[in-house]
Scaffold this active site. Structure first.
Site, short mmCIF file in Angstrom:
data_model
loop_
_atom_site.label_atom_id
_atom_site.label_comp_id
_atom_site.label_asym_id
_atom_site.label_seq_id
_atom_site.Cartn_x
_atom_site.Cartn_y
_atom_site.Cartn_z
N GLU A 44 86.38 42.13 37.86
CA GLU A 44 87.18 41.20 37.07
C GLU A 44 86.68 39.77 37.30
O GLU A 44 86.25 39.42 38.39
CB GLU A 44 88.65 41.31 37.52
N LYS A 110 93.33 41.32 29.11
CA LYS A 110 94.24 41.79 30.17
C LYS A 110 95.68 41.73 29.71
O LYS A 110 96.18 40.68 29.27
CB LYS A 110 94.04 40.93 31.42
N CYS A 144 92.56 45.05 36.66
CA CYS A 144 93.25 44.76 37.92
C CYS A 144 94.73 45.12 37.90
O CYS A 144 95.11 46.27 38.07
CB CYS A 144 93.01 43.31 38.30
#
Length: 259
Positions: A44, A110, A144
């Site tokens: 990430e 994300k 994540c």
């Protein structure tokens, strides 16, 4: 669908807020270990580390990092995926780019922003779950903190590989490995999680605990830590046999996700 998909996880000690240095570092790791891979995953925010300084380090989407990814994918004849900070239309995104060797890229923003670090105050959350294709394999990208939200990751029998690119702190490394294992078992899919290691500019330590799990939740790579490129070959036969003999997804709950 290719019988064996060769994937690599590029585990690196990212240089804090130094995009050019990180592109050079990751380029060297790919040059050393990418031969024969179909898919390579980067951590990430791989150009900067997990910083909220988007005003200083976010770049236009069609900027130097996108160009670098296209060059690396073409050079090594593989698909390359990882996230970095993007500015678009006056907003900031933690955006994953899926870059095949022909340059026909796709993106995933994300969804779950880490509010405890103030990510939600800087970045705009994504609202689309994506599935990309590599050598006939259906691959679902996540970033994540998405790992903690199983509904978002839930298989609709529409992917074979679920993967997470991350900056996941060492303090919660046990949860990282357990959640990745759970995602593999509950979704009957291969699961990969690529993380960085070292200490960032804000003093947070990262364990470099990248791993690839088979659909039964068994680890597939020997990760000795440090800077490395972990490799594994995913078997389409193994996946099909498990799903045929133990078709739990046929009994899964039907649901609609409201965003």
């Amino acid at each position: 669908m290719k019988e064996r998909l060769a994937i690599g996880l590029v585990q690196a000690d990212l240089v804090w807020q130094a995009p050019a240095e990180n592109r050079a570092l990751l380029g060297d790791l790919l040059a050393e270990g990418a031969l024969g891979l179909d898919l390579a995953l980067l951590p990430e925010t791989f150009t900067t580390g997990f910083t909220q300084a988007a005003d200083a380090f976010a770049e236009p989407f069609e900027g130097p990092t996108l160009e670098w990814m296209a060059d690396q994918a073409a050079r090594h004849q593989l698909t390359l995926a990882g996230s970095y900070l993007v500015e678009e239309g006056g907003r900031y995104f933690n955006r994953l780019v899926w870059m095949p060797p022909n340059g026909d890229y796709q993106t995933y923003d994300k969804r779950h922003l880490f509010s405890m670090a103030g990510e939600h105050e800087v970045f705009t959350a994504g609202n689309q779950r994506k599935v990309f294709e590599c050598q006939g394999w259906r691959c679902c990208p996540m970033i994540c903190y998405d790992l903690r939200f199983p509904v978002w990751s839930r298989s609709r029998q529409d992917y074979d590989l679920l993967f997470y690119v991350a900056n996941w702190p060492e303090a919660r490394t046990r949860q990282w490995s357990r959640l990745l294992t759970a995602r593999a078992i509950e979704n009957q899919a291969f699961v990969a999680g690529v993380n960085c290691f070292g200490t960032d500019g804000e003093g947070y330590s990262y364990a470099g605990d990248s791993q690839i799990y088979d659909p039964l939740g068994e680890p597939m790579a020997d990760n000795e830590g440090g800077e490395t490129l972990l490799r594994a070959e995913l078997s389409a036969f193994q996946l099909a046999r498990l799903r045929d003999k133990f078709p739990v997804l046929e009994d899964a709950d039907d649901f609609t996700l409201k965003l």
